[in-house]
Scaffold this motif. Structure first.
Motif, mmCIF file in Angstrom:
data_model
loop_
_atom_site.group_PDB
_atom_site.id
_atom_site.type_symbol
_atom_site.label_atom_id
_atom_site.label_comp_id
_atom_site.label_asym_id
_atom_site.label_seq_id
_atom_site.Cartn_x
_atom_site.Cartn_y
_atom_site.Cartn_z
ATOM 1 N N ARG A 136 -6.291 -1.366 -0.162
ATOM 2 C CA ARG A 136 -6.023 -0.038 -0.732
ATOM 3 C C ARG A 136 -6.951 1.019 -0.149
ATOM 4 O O ARG A 136 -6.539 2.151 0.097
ATOM 5 C CB ARG A 136 -6.167 -0.091 -2.255
ATOM 6 C CG ARG A 136 -5.002 -0.779 -2.955
ATOM 7 C CD ARG A 136 -5.236 -0.889 -4.452
ATOM 8 N NE ARG A 136 -4.082 -1.471 -5.121
ATOM 9 C CZ ARG A 136 -4.088 -1.919 -6.369
ATOM 10 N NH1 ARG A 136 -5.204 -1.849 -7.087
ATOM 11 N NH2 ARG A 136 -3.007 -2.436 -6.896
ATOM 12 N N ILE A 137 -8.210 0.643 0.056
ATOM 13 C CA ILE A 137 -9.147 1.601 0.656
ATOM 14 C C ILE A 137 -8.708 1.943 2.072
ATOM 15 O O ILE A 137 -8.659 3.114 2.457
ATOM 16 C CB ILE A 137 -10.575 1.023 0.657
ATOM 17 C CG1 ILE A 137 -11.099 0.874 -0.775
ATOM 18 C CG2 ILE A 137 -11.515 1.912 1.477
ATOM 19 C CD1 ILE A 137 -12.421 0.141 -0.887
ATOM 20 N N GLY A 139 -0.921 4.286 1.795
ATOM 21 C CA GLY A 139 0.138 4.160 2.788
ATOM 22 C C GLY A 139 0.043 5.153 3.926
ATOM 23 O O GLY A 139 0.911 5.176 4.806
ATOM 24 N N ASN A 140 -1.021 5.960 3.951
ATOM 25 C CA ASN A 140 -1.207 6.905 5.053
ATOM 26 C C ASN A 140 -1.671 6.208 6.329
ATOM 27 O O ASN A 140 -1.532 6.750 7.420
ATOM 28 C CB ASN A 140 -2.226 7.982 4.665
ATOM 29 C CG ASN A 140 -1.685 8.917 3.594
ATOM 30 O OD1 ASN A 140 -0.559 9.383 3.695
ATOM 31 N ND2 ASN A 140 -2.467 9.156 2.560
ATOM 32 N N ARG A 141 -2.245 5.019 6.171
ATOM 33 C CA ARG A 141 -2.641 4.200 7.315
ATOM 34 C C ARG A 141 -1.962 2.836 7.195
ATOM 35 O O ARG A 141 -1.494 2.460 6.123
ATOM 36 C CB ARG A 141 -4.159 4.026 7.363
ATOM 37 C CG ARG A 141 -4.929 5.331 7.547
ATOM 38 C CD ARG A 141 -6.425 5.075 7.532
ATOM 39 N NE ARG A 141 -7.169 6.300 7.809
ATOM 40 C CZ ARG A 141 -7.505 7.200 6.905
ATOM 41 N NH1 ARG A 141 -7.164 7.014 5.637
ATOM 42 N NH2 ARG A 141 -8.172 8.290 7.228
ATOM 43 N N ARG A 142 -1.940 2.101 8.288
ATOM 44 C CA ARG A 142 -1.368 0.753 8.270
ATOM 45 C C ARG A 142 -2.500 -0.271 8.356
ATOM 46 O O ARG A 142 -3.448 -0.103 9.129
ATOM 47 C CB ARG A 142 -0.404 0.552 9.439
ATOM 48 C CG ARG A 142 0.814 1.464 9.396
ATOM 49 C CD ARG A 142 1.719 1.130 8.215
ATOM 50 N NE ARG A 142 2.958 1.901 8.291
ATOM 51 C CZ ARG A 142 3.144 3.092 7.708
ATOM 52 N NH1 ARG A 142 2.148 3.649 7.033
ATOM 53 N NH2 ARG A 142 4.300 3.710 7.819
ATOM 54 N N VAL A 143 -2.386 -1.304 7.559
ATOM 55 C CA VAL A 143 -3.360 -2.392 7.549
ATOM 56 C C VAL A 143 -2.639 -3.677 7.937
ATOM 57 O O VAL A 143 -1.626 -4.032 7.333
ATOM 58 C CB VAL A 143 -4.007 -2.561 6.158
ATOM 59 C CG1 VAL A 143 -5.004 -3.717 6.173
ATOM 60 C CG2 VAL A 143 -4.683 -1.267 5.724
ATOM 61 N N VAL A 146 0.345 -3.737 -1.661
ATOM 62 C CA VAL A 146 -0.309 -2.520 -1.174
ATOM 63 C C VAL A 146 0.592 -1.801 -0.173
ATOM 64 O O VAL A 146 0.993 -2.396 0.834
ATOM 65 C CB VAL A 146 -1.662 -2.862 -0.513
ATOM 66 C CG1 VAL A 146 -2.341 -1.599 0.010
ATOM 67 C CG2 VAL A 146 -2.577 -3.584 -1.491
ATOM 68 N N PRO A 147 0.922 -0.524 -0.401
ATOM 69 C CA PRO A 147 1.732 0.216 0.564
ATOM 70 C C PRO A 147 1.011 0.370 1.891
ATOM 71 O O PRO A 147 -0.186 0.663 1.924
ATOM 72 C CB PRO A 147 1.940 1.578 -0.111
ATOM 73 C CG PRO A 147 0.816 1.696 -1.097
ATOM 74 C CD PRO A 147 0.534 0.300 -1.560
#
Length: 328
Positions: free
Chosen positions: A224-225, A230-234, A265-266
């Motif tokens: 989540r951090i 969802g602005n970044r991809r993990v 997590v998005p």
């Protein structure tokens, strides 16, 4: 120095270390799965720890621990880190170590749309985790296309089990503010085959259901951090099979936990490297590379990757990034 004197010196050093770090011995023993080894370790460590505490022989260890910025291992708040505290709130519907039903991806908030990277404005990728990234990160950076720029942040000896030693939640925030990555590639867990100490002092034995549930919650916190809604991809990479059967069992539970975490997590995704780095799911030292050569992919410890192994692992990671951002 004679062999006898050398042996006596080593024995004396080990004995001194056991006395000065008896609390760490207790912590390690309590985190072991039930069995003879756990009983033997705790049978020695607990009485020794009581004696050293009474005689205040543990003071040097406590002072050094505090001096280096780590919480007092004998204190009541030894694991009151951001990661441990936030994990308790990661899944409000969970009680104790009970598993929740997997949440469907379509029920999670949609991730933000992706931009189109170019050679002049490449995709910013951060490869991070424990020592498993030591060869993988540079290999990705050396084989990436011009539309990708990757950096590596390796933190040796760390993981999700001991945030009192290194808090990944705090560090993840620093990575986001300091590096502003668009994609985070994560692999860690090689040091996590040990018990988890909860903020209230409860020890969750390594490999237990409660341990796996807590591991999942901590992975959710990190994802989540990094994903920032969802602005970044993990991309959380699976741990490849280990040579050690015991360690491999822990790795399997970690993979289950992090895969389940990614579903909650998005912007997060679990990327399974086991088909690439195993022989039909089984541990192997050698595999055939893309040119048809038999190459050594694992180091002597049966955990880490050689450079050839890192090349094999980097290929599906780069392929995923290329597909996700429609790169050429």
């Amino acid at each position: 120095m004679s062999a006898r004197r050398a042996l006596l010196l080593v024995a004396a050093c080990l004995g001194l270390l056991a006395v000065l770090r008896s609390a760490a011995m207790v912590h390690a023993g309590e985190g072991m799965p039930p069995g003879t080894t756990r009983e033997l370790v705790l049978g020695v460590a607990r009485p020794l720890d009581r004696i050293t505490a009474t005689l205040r022989l543990n003071q040097p260890d406590r002072l050094l621990t505090t001096a280096f910025g780590h919480p007092d291992p004998t204190g009541a708040k030894a694991d009151s880190s951001e990661l441990a505290s936030a994990a308790a709130l990661a899944e409000p519907g969970a009680t104790g170590g009970q598993e929740q039903a997997p949440r469907r991806r379509e029920n999670v908030v949609a991730a933000a749309p992706l931009r189109t990277p170019t050679a002049t404005d490449p995709l910013r990728v951060l490869v991070t985790g424990d020592s498993l990234t030591e060869s993988l990160g540079p290999t990705i950076a050396n084989t990436e296309p011009a539309t990708i720029h990757a950096e590596t942040d390796t933190r040796f000896g760390t993981g999700l089990v001991r945030p009192d030693f290194f808090d990944w939640a705090t560090h993840a925030r620093l990575q986001i503010t300091g590096r502003n990555p668009e994609a985070i590639v994560v692999i860690m867990g090689g040091n996590d085959g040990q018990g988890i100490t909860q903020p209230d002092g409860t020890i969750l034995p390594a490999g237990s259901d409660e341990w796996a549930a807590e591991y999942r919650r901590r992975a959710i916190v990190l994802m989540r951090i990094w994903s920032d809604g969802g602005n970044r991809r993990v991309f959380w990479l699976s741990l490849p099979p280990a040579r050690s059967g015991t360690l491999n069992g822990y790795f399997a539970r970690m993979n289950e936990a992090t895969q389940a975490a990614a579903e909650r997590v998005p912007g997060a995704r679990f990327l399974d490297l086991r088909p690439t780095l195993s022989n039909a799911g089984q541990y192997t030292d050698y595999l055939t590379d893309s040119s048809g050569r038999s190459v050594l992919i694992r180091t002597r410890d049966g955990v880490h990757l050689t450079l050839d192994g890192a090349r094999l692992a980097a290929a599906p990671v780069l392929q995923t990034l290329t597909q996700e951002w429609h790169l050429h």
